[in-house]
Design an enzyme around this catalytic site. Structure first.
Site, mmCIF file in Angstrom:
data_model
loop_
_atom_site.group_PDB
_atom_site.id
_atom_site.type_symbol
_atom_site.label_atom_id
_atom_site.label_comp_id
_atom_site.label_asym_id
_atom_site.label_seq_id
_atom_site.Cartn_x
_atom_site.Cartn_y
_atom_site.Cartn_z
ATOM 1 N N ALA A 117 0.855 -1.183 0.000
ATOM 2 C CA ALA A 117 0.000 0.000 0.000
ATOM 3 C C ALA A 117 0.896 1.240 0.000
ATOM 4 O O ALA A 117 2.064 1.168 0.409
ATOM 5 C CB ALA A 117 -0.904 -0.016 1.226
ATOM 6 N N GLY A 167 0.487 -5.048 0.635
ATOM 7 C CA GLY A 167 -0.679 -5.097 -0.243
ATOM 8 C C GLY A 167 -0.415 -5.818 -1.556
ATOM 9 O O GLY A 167 -1.340 -6.320 -2.193
ATOM 10 N N GLU A 212 4.226 -5.082 7.268
ATOM 11 C CA GLU A 212 3.413 -4.048 7.926
ATOM 12 C C GLU A 212 3.881 -3.717 9.338
ATOM 13 O O GLU A 212 3.873 -2.560 9.745
ATOM 14 C CB GLU A 212 1.933 -4.494 7.961
ATOM 15 C CG GLU A 212 1.222 -4.375 6.624
ATOM 16 C CD GLU A 212 1.435 -5.575 5.715
ATOM 17 O OE1 GLU A 212 2.236 -6.472 6.048
ATOM 18 O OE2 GLU A 212 0.794 -5.608 4.654
ATOM 19 N N GLU A 216 -0.900 -9.371 -0.777
ATOM 20 C CA GLU A 216 -2.349 -9.540 -0.569
ATOM 21 C C GLU A 216 -3.083 -9.575 -1.913
ATOM 22 O O GLU A 216 -4.026 -10.344 -2.094
ATOM 23 C CB GLU A 216 -2.854 -8.412 0.339
ATOM 24 C CG GLU A 216 -2.295 -8.596 1.763
ATOM 25 C CD GLU A 216 -2.402 -7.356 2.640
ATOM 26 O OE1 GLU A 216 -2.031 -6.261 2.157
ATOM 27 O OE2 GLU A 216 -2.836 -7.460 3.795
HETATM 28 N N1 CAA Z 1 4.571 3.205 -0.760
HETATM 29 C C1 CAA Z 1 4.954 4.358 -1.301
HETATM 30 N N2 CAA Z 1 6.088 4.507 -2.000
HETATM 31 C C2 CAA Z 1 6.871 3.428 -2.128
HETATM 32 C C3 CAA Z 1 6.538 2.182 -1.579
HETATM 33 C C4 CAA Z 1 5.309 2.096 -0.869
HETATM 34 N N3 CAA Z 1 4.867 0.951 -0.348
HETATM 35 N N4 CAA Z 1 7.515 1.289 -1.865
HETATM 36 C C5 CAA Z 1 8.438 1.956 -2.571
HETATM 37 N N5 CAA Z 1 8.050 3.252 -2.736
HETATM 38 C C6 CAA Z 1 8.767 4.311 -3.438
HETATM 39 C C7 CAA Z 1 9.954 4.808 -2.629
HETATM 40 O O1 CAA Z 1 9.529 5.762 -1.674
HETATM 41 C C8 CAA Z 1 10.805 5.399 -3.719
HETATM 42 O O2 CAA Z 1 10.284 6.651 -4.067
HETATM 43 P P1 CAA Z 1 11.292 7.907 -4.392
HETATM 44 O O3 CAA Z 1 12.057 7.443 -5.604
HETATM 45 O O4 CAA Z 1 10.360 9.039 -4.671
HETATM 46 O O5 CAA Z 1 12.147 8.070 -3.186
HETATM 47 C C9 CAA Z 1 10.570 4.457 -4.888
HETATM 48 O O6 CAA Z 1 9.337 3.782 -4.622
HETATM 49 C C10 CAA Z 1 11.663 3.408 -5.040
HETATM 50 O O7 CAA Z 1 11.793 2.746 -3.803
HETATM 51 P P2 CAA Z 1 13.175 2.621 -3.013
HETATM 52 O O8 CAA Z 1 14.056 3.765 -3.329
HETATM 53 O O9 CAA Z 1 12.845 2.385 -1.577
HETATM 54 O O10 CAA Z 1 13.764 1.321 -3.694
HETATM 55 P P3 CAA Z 1 14.794 0.273 -3.034
HETATM 56 O O11 CAA Z 1 15.244 -0.608 -4.145
HETATM 57 O O12 CAA Z 1 15.794 0.934 -2.216
HETATM 58 O O13 CAA Z 1 13.875 -0.616 -2.039
HETATM 59 C C11 CAA Z 1 11.916 -1.830 -1.374
HETATM 60 C C12 CAA Z 1 12.820 -1.387 -2.544
HETATM 61 C C13 CAA Z 1 12.681 -2.777 -0.460
HETATM 62 C C14 CAA Z 1 10.693 -2.527 -1.961
HETATM 63 C C15 CAA Z 1 11.494 -0.577 -0.570
HETATM 64 O O14 CAA Z 1 10.982 0.393 -1.478
HETATM 65 C C16 CAA Z 1 10.455 -0.818 0.468
HETATM 66 O O15 CAA Z 1 10.750 -1.353 1.529
HETATM 67 N N6 CAA Z 1 9.174 -0.397 0.216
HETATM 68 C C17 CAA Z 1 8.127 -0.464 1.172
HETATM 69 C C18 CAA Z 1 7.653 -1.871 1.367
HETATM 70 C C19 CAA Z 1 6.565 -1.934 2.402
HETATM 71 O O16 CAA Z 1 6.765 -1.646 3.573
HETATM 72 N N7 CAA Z 1 5.356 -2.343 1.985
HETATM 73 C C20 CAA Z 1 4.235 -2.511 2.847
HETATM 74 C C21 CAA Z 1 3.395 -1.279 2.850
HETATM 75 S S1 CAA Z 1 2.152 -1.364 4.080
HETATM 76 C C22 CAA Z 1 0.922 -2.262 3.431
HETATM 77 O O17 CAA Z 1 0.995 -2.770 2.325
HETATM 78 C C23 CAA Z 1 -0.265 -2.355 4.328
HETATM 79 C C24 CAA Z 1 -1.293 -3.314 3.931
HETATM 80 O O18 CAA Z 1 -1.547 -4.347 4.521
HETATM 81 C C25 CAA Z 1 -2.119 -3.025 2.799
#
Ligand code: CAA
Length: 262
Positions: free
Chosen positions: A68, A113, A136, A116
């Protein structure tokens, strides 16, 4: 087929592909994207004659869906959070309730998500570069788009609790071992593999395919006696179809069946 801001919906030879298309945010799911997914699924549902199988994938080489959208979620209050969760449940429920078979082609990060979403599909074909997780709790929340339930049904309570409580990622081999991934392929072969499986399914009696998926999903959590009765009813109903007559006649005449889907 129809234009959307955050997803692409294309169809060819009976197979539709729904691509989550926000590669700059690793296809993170915000409200607009979840709404587009739901609207695209309505198009798929309303075109059962033209679309027999749906493939769901992510845009770009890096991510299927990285969860998400954290930038949208950070300042949400509980009422807004509940609304976002319901929006996702509505869209993911539409995937599960399609008559058409659905395949997640997981091309990269499949987190939160994203996992999911993939868990809502009937099967998952994954790139050997894909990574899976429910991170999460690392953000101070629980999975909210079905992860506590659909992941648990895929991998069992112990593994689901481990994945959710640690928030750590697993690779494609581990995802295969625990039952998240049904097939692993090289990244460049992922879509061809998904389309090949779609092609194999489309040769079969598609009423039967739809009924089989329905009874598996609807009866899986019922007591066994009730579930078996449900299966008997579905089985009997297939004998009212032209496909049943054609399938069995073709076998006895030693030829390939030509199913009409009637
Ligand atoms: N939401 C918003 N933006 C996101 C995102 C997310 N879930 N995942 C990645 N992005 C964005 C980053 O902020 C970044 O944006 P900018 O270029 O503007 O800075 C861009 O995508 C590229 O990401 P990274 O620079 O972080 O890329 P990376 O290769 O260093 O890392 C990754 C990749 C490990 C997937 C890392 O992006 C990450 O950990 N993302 C979040 C994963 C996460 O926590 N997901 C769960 C969300 S909560 C959820 O889903 C709740 C639910 O139950 C529905």
């Amino acid at each position: 087929m129809k234009d959307f801001e955050n997803v692409l919906l294309e169809a060819e030879d009976g197979v539709a592909t729904l691509t989550i298309n926000r590669p700059k945010s690793l296809n993170a799911l915000n409200s607009a994207t979840l709404t587009d997914i739901g609207d695209a699924l309505d198009v798929v549902k309303n075109n059962e004659d033209a679309i027999k199988v749906l493939i769901v994938t992510g845009s770009g080489a890096k991510a299927f869906v990285a969860g998400a959208d954290i930038s949208q979620m950070r300042d949400m209050n509980p009422i807004e959070a509940a609304a976002l969760s319901k929006l996702a449940h509505n869209s993911f429920g539409k995937i599960e309730n399609l008559k058409q078979f659905t395949i997640a082609a997981v091309n990269g990060y499949c987190l939160g998500g994203g996992l999911e979403l993939a868990s809502s599909c009937d099967m998952r074909i994954v790139s050997n570069k894909a990574k899976f997780g429910q991170p999460e709790v690392t953000l101070g929340i629980v999975p909210g788009f079905g992860g506590t339930q659909r992941l648990t049904r895929l991998v069992g309570r112990g593994k689901a609790k481990e994945m959710i409580a640690t928030g750590t990622m697993i690779d494609a081999d581990e995802a295969y071992r625990v039952g998240i991934a049904d097939e692993i392929t090289a990244p460049e072969e992922l879509m061809d593999k998904a389309k090949a499986i779609a092609g194999t399914i489309m040769k079969n009696g598609l009423i039967a395919v739809g009924m089989a998926k329905y009874v598996i999903d609807r009866a899986a959590d019922l007591p066994l006696d009730t579930a078996i009765d449900f299966e008997t009813q579905m089985w009997a109903q297939t004998f009212a179809t032209e496909d049943q007559t054609e399938g069995m006649t073709a076998f006895l005449e030693k030829r390939h069946a030509k199913f009409s889907g009637k």
